[in-house]
Each structure stands twice: as structure tokens, then as C-alpha cells.
Design a protein around this motif. Sequence first.
Motif, PDB file in Angstrom:
ATOM      1  N   GLN A 570       0.838  -1.193   0.000  1.00 47.14           N
ATOM      2  CA  GLN A 570       0.000   0.000   0.000  1.00 47.14           C
ATOM      3  C   GLN A 570       0.878   1.250   0.000  1.00 47.14           C
ATOM      4  O   GLN A 570       1.295   1.745   1.032  1.00 47.14           O
ATOM      5  CB  GLN A 570      -0.926  -0.013   1.227  1.00 47.14           C
ATOM      6  CG  GLN A 570      -1.999   1.060   1.207  1.00 47.14           C
ATOM      7  CD  GLN A 570      -3.021   0.878   2.321  1.00 47.14           C
ATOM      8  OE1 GLN A 570      -3.342  -0.244   2.682  1.00 47.14           O
ATOM      9  NE2 GLN A 570      -3.504   1.975   2.879  1.00 47.14           N
ATOM     10  N   CYS A 571       1.170   1.726  -1.218  1.00 46.02           N
ATOM     11  CA  CYS A 571       2.016   2.911  -1.373  1.00 46.02           C
ATOM     12  C   CYS A 571       1.782   3.487  -2.769  1.00 46.02           C
ATOM     13  O   CYS A 571       1.668   2.730  -3.743  1.00 46.02           O
ATOM     14  CB  CYS A 571       3.482   2.545  -1.182  1.00 46.02           C
ATOM     15  SG  CYS A 571       4.629   3.926  -1.431  1.00 46.02           S
ATOM     16  N   SER A 572       1.748   4.793  -2.874  1.00 39.89           N
ATOM     17  CA  SER A 572       1.446   5.430  -4.162  1.00 39.89           C
ATOM     18  C   SER A 572       2.543   5.195  -5.192  1.00 39.89           C
ATOM     19  O   SER A 572       2.313   5.318  -6.393  1.00 39.89           O
ATOM     20  CB  SER A 572       1.242   6.941  -3.961  1.00 39.89           C
ATOM     21  OG  SER A 572       2.405   7.521  -3.380  1.00 39.89           O
ATOM     22  N   GLY A 573       3.747   4.823  -4.748  1.00 41.11           N
ATOM     23  CA  GLY A 573       4.842   4.600  -5.685  1.00 41.11           C
ATOM     24  C   GLY A 573       4.808   3.227  -6.346  1.00 41.11           C
ATOM     25  O   GLY A 573       5.642   2.921  -7.207  1.00 41.11           O
ATOM     26  N   ILE A 574       3.858   2.388  -5.929  1.00 39.21           N
ATOM     27  CA  ILE A 574       3.775   1.026  -6.470  1.00 39.21           C
ATOM     28  C   ILE A 574       2.606   0.950  -7.443  1.00 39.21           C
ATOM     29  O   ILE A 574       1.488   1.357  -7.119  1.00 39.21           O
ATOM     30  CB  ILE A 574       3.589   0.004  -5.327  1.00 39.21           C
ATOM     31  CG1 ILE A 574       4.759   0.081  -4.357  1.00 39.21           C
ATOM     32  CG2 ILE A 574       3.435  -1.409  -5.880  1.00 39.21           C
ATOM     33  CD1 ILE A 574       4.559  -0.712  -3.085  1.00 39.21           C
ATOM     34  N   ARG A 575       2.865   0.427  -8.633  1.00 40.57           N
ATOM     35  CA  ARG A 575       1.820   0.299  -9.647  1.00 40.57           C
ATOM     36  C   ARG A 575       1.205  -1.101  -9.562  1.00 40.57           C
ATOM     37  O   ARG A 575       1.902  -2.103  -9.660  1.00 40.57           O
ATOM     38  CB  ARG A 575       2.397   0.535 -11.039  1.00 40.57           C
ATOM     39  CG  ARG A 575       2.996   1.936 -11.211  1.00 40.57           C
ATOM     40  CD  ARG A 575       3.807   2.016 -12.484  1.00 40.57           C
ATOM     41  NE  ARG A 575       2.997   1.883 -13.675  1.00 40.57           N
ATOM     42  CZ  ARG A 575       3.472   1.576 -14.878  1.00 40.57           C
ATOM     43  NH1 ARG A 575       4.764   1.342 -15.031  1.00 40.57           N
ATOM     44  NH2 ARG A 575       2.672   1.482 -15.920  1.00 40.57           N
ATOM     45  N   HIS A 576      -0.100  -1.150  -9.401  1.00 38.51           N
ATOM     46  CA  HIS A 576      -0.807  -2.415  -9.241  1.00 38.51           C
ATOM     47  C   HIS A 576      -1.575  -2.754 -10.514  1.00 38.51           C
ATOM     48  O   HIS A 576      -2.258  -1.902 -11.085  1.00 38.51           O
ATOM     49  CB  HIS A 576      -1.792  -2.341  -8.070  1.00 38.51           C
ATOM     50  CG  HIS A 576      -1.192  -1.819  -6.801  1.00 38.51           C
ATOM     51  ND1 HIS A 576      -1.434  -0.541  -6.330  1.00 38.51           N
ATOM     52  CD2 HIS A 576      -0.332  -2.382  -5.927  1.00 38.51           C
ATOM     53  CE1 HIS A 576      -0.764  -0.352  -5.201  1.00 38.51           C
ATOM     54  NE2 HIS A 576      -0.082  -1.461  -4.946  1.00 38.51           N
TER      55      HIS A 576
END
Length: 833
Positions: A570-576
Motif C-alpha cells: 500500500q504505497c502510491s509509488g507502487i503500480r498495481h
Amino acid sequence: LLIIGYLGITVNGDSDKKGHLKPIGEAGPMTDTQQVDGFPSLKTFFNDFVWKSVPLVMKGAAKSFPAFSAWSDQYFLSLPETESWKMFVEKRKKENRTLGGADATFKEFLLRYNKTDEYLIANVPGYLKKDIHMPSCLACDVINYVDEVMWFSSGGTKSVLHNDDVDNVNCLIRGRKELVFINKKYAKEVAIDHKDGSYSGVDVESVDLNKYPGLGKVEYQLAKMEAGDCLFIPYHWYHHVRSYDSNIAVNVWFQHYPKPIDLSSCADKVEPKGLDNFVFETEASESTQNENGQLDSLKGYMLDMLGDVKKADFKQFTDLLKEDQNNWKWNEDASDDEVIAKLFKILDTNNDGEVNIKETYQITKEDERALEKASASVSVPYNEQNEQNEQPPAEEDNENVDFEYVEDDDDGDKPRDELEMKVLAIVGLLAGIYLSYNYVSADSNSDLPGHLKPLGNAGHHVRVDEISGFPSLKTFFNDYVFKSKPLLMRGAAKIYPAFDLWSDNYFLSQPEASSAEIDVQQRKKQNFSLPYKKASFKDFLHRYNTTDEYMVSYIPFHLKRDLYLPPCIQCSGIRHIEPVMWLSNGGTKSVLHSDSNHNLNCLIRGIKDFLLISKNTPDQTFVDAPGSYSYVDVDRVNMTKYPVLSTVTYHDAHIEAGDCLYVPIEWYHQVRSYNYNIAVNIWLKEEDTSIDISSCSDAKEEHQTLDQITFTTLETNADSDDDNDGLAMLINFLLNILKNQDQVDLRTFIGILKKDAKNIEMESKNEDKLLAKTFAKIDTDRDGYISYQEIEGIENQSMKDQDTILDLMNNWSEAQSTLLEKNQRKDEDREEL
């Protein structure tokens, strides 16, 4: 309306009860069954477990049995007795005692059981009893052995909740089993509503606690068995059994003694002996007859003769034999009395002047040969009437007989036409060459470990690292993602609302179920050559329990609110990447493959087994298909073709409802599911080292439901969810195919896709034209190649171009499916021929 309302209250009024409408065992506290290594001594076993009514898992105890290393389908089929040995076969893997079963020869069962819903429950064939030793903790003359039974299936069996009037030692030769126990002290709480069979009518997969409230008040015990383990099941303990993978077990039922008996004459150490050396109560009371009604051995004849009297002295023995001379073939050169005397002497093994059932049952083939040699007068039991009965019925009676099979229309007496004989000779020769070639090809390296067995039956095995719950974000990435190391997170998904809510009833209660469109895989045993089909979620839920389908689809949007984004990603820098939902009634088997993204898989219902192989494995010759997967048959690995799979290191992960598993990018894995099964997974889009977590915090944040997340493949054209679902799946499919190449030209592109279709022969050039048009739409820079970037760029093209690409690929896929079905029909016809 009143009736509907009443039914709703009746079924769901207590749905907040723990374990309501869930598999048996989830309603109460569960403890593990006690374990020891190997068999305990006989006196320890009886004093500490049998007399005290305590279940016991004996780890590895059966590994010394010859059957443990010898028993395989190939071994059974190599024995001539298998051809005609009759056995009883249940009609359903989920036990239903009202359905009954049918007899079949052992060979017939072996050739079909992997494709049917049946399983074998029968006495161990006489010629196989030598392969199963009597458990050393039971080997003593004072113990009364009631019966022995062989249980054989392809896995997925589910027994009713029941108890037995005997004590039981069950030994597992192949596969895995799980048993859920309820102590007999809870007899008042367990509703045995089928008194005739000592079992309960409760649905073991969905326990209705309104109908069976007592099952919410008991304590449960769980016993997990692996191949080579034995389990003691005490008298009158209630139990439910599930089996997984190709599964063979043998159990010995022995008499329950209300009070301890004298064991002073029993030795703690005994020489191992096969079951063929022991007398079982049920077998001793039955005549051993062949299918023609004739007694098939000296042993069978004597057991039948002594059946009523149990034992006889010499005079009684002589009278019985002489009374029954019509059934015995005597040699004219010897007197009756001489033959009877020699026979009595051989049978009376303890020289006490009597012959009893136990002594008779221990007759060996050597005894029969010795008797024949000594007297030159006795052969097998004989009856002239039986011989006459073997003649075919009169021709005029044939009209009134229903035949299941018709062998031949000839009368059998006319010589065949010369040409017909030549044709038969040629066909026989060709069939012999074909079968010989296939036998040699398949078995030339049959000594390799795991040959023609399910994937994972050979090689080295290590357990995947386990922790409780989700790790912190930085621990997850630094210790596992960046190091390419799988991780099993026990109970991590139990925080999801879905863990408590999701069931078929819940799904069907949602109004969106009718309109939500999903993708459905047509076979539980994965085949990338078969295209996915579209279905409404509601239609699928109504039919999947009676078909071979399972759901592999993006999660219907209305269900995303029941799932959280795992806190460790859960982090904005990770693309899911858009998460996927997998739903089946169990029994799915994936191909051996790898993914071009990191994978976090969380199980909501059921059980899954993952076999993982590191991406750093030096020899990867098992990857022989485009898209980074293998054509290996995961149920029957040909080690001649894939020898590396007999020595490779497998990382094992057994995950249960509520667990999550991290599968690193490019790790090969094969997955099997069991029981009612729901899983969701999220892929992370970046390569190993390119994920930037510098801005991410380990501080616990408020849970985010998935309906609040913007996923990579749905950033464009969000007003058309269905089109984007198909487009995203197509993009992922193409990226997987090109994973190991920067770009491909048209010829290579067509070749890869055709090969991915398992070499289906395209019967016209129309399919090539469809692929060429697709290639042209993706090749935006018109350089004659399509690249990784151009495939990812499909989602940025105009909606019209996206629709064109989807239509072209769907048309090609439909053509491929039609040809595949045609080829499958040809294969079936060829196999039948």
C-alpha cells in the motif's frame, strides 16, 4: 411473500454464527491430533491410545511397506490378475450413501478413474496383500481383525460425518488426507440422523447450524496425513475425511474391546508380514468364489466347508469331506481315507488334532502343491454341474437375454474369409508395432524418480518461508521482493470482509450478479489453447458445480469493496495491475508457468498447493512453450522428455483459507485447488529492482478497499469496463508471449501464436490474415516489428483501434477453438478405434 421471508429467516437468521454455511470444523475450536514417528510398540499403542480412546498420527509408519515404493497405476496394470479382479466402485467422490455403486474389474477402474467422479472402496486384492504389512502395533494373535479395505481415487473425495463400531488404523500409501474428528463424548451434540449407517446428513461443505446446532458446540481435532503416514481412529469417534491428489489408502479394522485384554503374549518387536498372512473376520466367513460360482482354490473350498462348524477333529473332517464328494475331484488311484489323512495333516499346523478356520485361512500355494505331490490325487474343487453351466445358453433362449456387450455376430464355427484374416493380421501387426513403440517411448527411462507420476513426486523439496499476517512494507520488499524470495503469510487475508462474507448465497444475493460479466476457463485442467468464454456471474454460479469450468476473471466491481489492498504493497509509488478472482468447486490444475509480474495471491475459501521453481534454476529446458510455460502433463510427468524435473528443487506452499502467498516475478509455479475455492491475486507491474519504495511508510494506514484503487489497466476508457477487461487480458497475454524478446517481426509473431495453440493445423490462410491485420494495428511506427512498448501502448490507442484489435484476436481465437474441438474429436475417435 411470507413463505419467502420465513425461508430467508430460517436459512440466514443465524448466519452470524461462527462456521455457519462453512465447511465442517470451522464452527468450533480446533486442535491438532497427537503425532509420533513410526509405529509405537504394541503395548504402548494399546495402553496409551486404544484403551484411552485417543487418536494418533504415526508419521512415516507405512514407508516400510513394499506398497509404498511399488504401488503405481503402471505396477497394477502390469500384473495379470488386475485384468479380471472384481472390485466395488462408488459413484461419487462426495460420499452419498443412497447412491450405491457398481462392480468393475480393477483394470477397468484404473483406465478410467482419472476422468470420472468415482472412487474404489474394496478389500485389498489377494495378490496385493503381500505389499501391505500388518501394522506392528497390531500384530498379535489375541487381536481379532475384522476387515481390511483399500480406498483409491484421483483425489477430491469427501466422506459423510460418521463413526464406526470398530477401532481403525488407516495407512496412506499415496496422496494426502485430512480428517476432522469429534470426540465420542459429544454424542448428544452430533445428530446421527441416519441410524442405519451411523452417519449424519449434514452437508460437510456447508454446515447449516440452524439444522445441526450441536456442531457449533463441540471441539474438533484435525489430522493431516501425507503419503507414508498411518492414523489411529478410535471406536465411535465421529470423523469426516477428505483426500487430495492421486490417493491410495488401506485400513485395518479391529475389534473394539470394552475392557483391556491380556496382551502379555504379544511381542513388542515382530517380523513384518503381509496382510495375506492374517485372518480377517469378514473374509473367513465368506466363500472365496470366482465369477463362475466355482470355488477357486483349496483354501476357498475348506473355508466354505468349515463355515458352520468353525473347527473339526479328524472324524468330523472325514465325514464332512465324504458328505461332499460330489464337489471334489478324486483321483481313482488313491483311496479316500489316504487322501483325507494327508490333507488333515497338512492343515493341522499346530498338531492339536483339530483343523480350524484360522489354520485353513493360512493355506499357501506351497501347501496345495505339497498336497498334490504327496497324494497325486487332489486337484481343485470340482462340480460337474458348474462345468455344464459354463456352456452357452441355447440359441432359442438368446432372445430373452439382455446383453451389455455384443462380442461377435458369427456363430464361431465358420472359418473366416481369407481376405478378412489377412486384414486382421495386418491390423494386429500395426497395432502391436504402435503399442510397442509407445510403451518403449514412455517407459525407456521409467527408473527416473517421479516418472509418469504427478509433478512434484521427485526432486528436492523445501518449504516456503512462513510468517503470521502481512509483514511491514519495507520488510516485504527488502527481504523478499528485492531478493526474489517467496513468502507464505498465514492468516493474512482473514482481515478482509470477504473472508466472512463470501459464499455462493452471498454472491447471488447481490443485484449486480445478473449483469456482471466474467471470464470462464472451460477446463479445470488448464489448457492455454482453449479460449476463455464470457458468462454472467449469476449463470456461472448456477452451473459451475456440475461442469468442468472455473472462473478466472477480473473481480466484479461490486465485490471489490469486500477486499483490502494488502498493507505490504500500500504505497502510491507502487503500480498495481488489475486484480483477478479465481472461483471453482476444486480440482483445478494449472500448467507449469511463470508470470512477468510479481504476484500476491490470497485464498478466501478452500485449499491450494503451489509448487514453485526458482527463476535462477540453471536448467530450464522444461519451458518448451511460448509465454513462459511448459507443455508437461502435470498429472503424468514424462521424465524421459523432462529429466530435469526429477532433480530440480521445488519450493512447496500449502495454503489454506485466509493465507496469502507471494510468488516472485518469473518464478515457475504449478497450482492445484481443493474444495470450494475462491482466491484473488494482485500483480505488481515493475521489475525486481525498479520499484521505488523510498517514499513509502511502514506506519499502519487505514485499510483501502479495492474499489478505491486505480489499477494500471483501467486508467483509460473507464466508461467501458467489459472492453477494458478483454483489452487488459489481451495485453498481458501478448506481453507474456514476448517476454524474452525485445521485438518480433510478423512471421515470428504468427509462428509464436500458432505454436501457442499447441500446433493446431490452420486449414486456411484466413487465420494468418487475421493475425497479420492485428500485427499491423499494433505496429504503430510501421517498422515491421512490434515491441514491448507498442504492446503496452495499445491501451493508449483510440477506442476504434482497440475495438478492431480485440475483434481480430477474438475472431482468430474462435477459429482456433473450432479447430481445436475438431482435433479433439479426431483424437477421441482415434482413441476409441
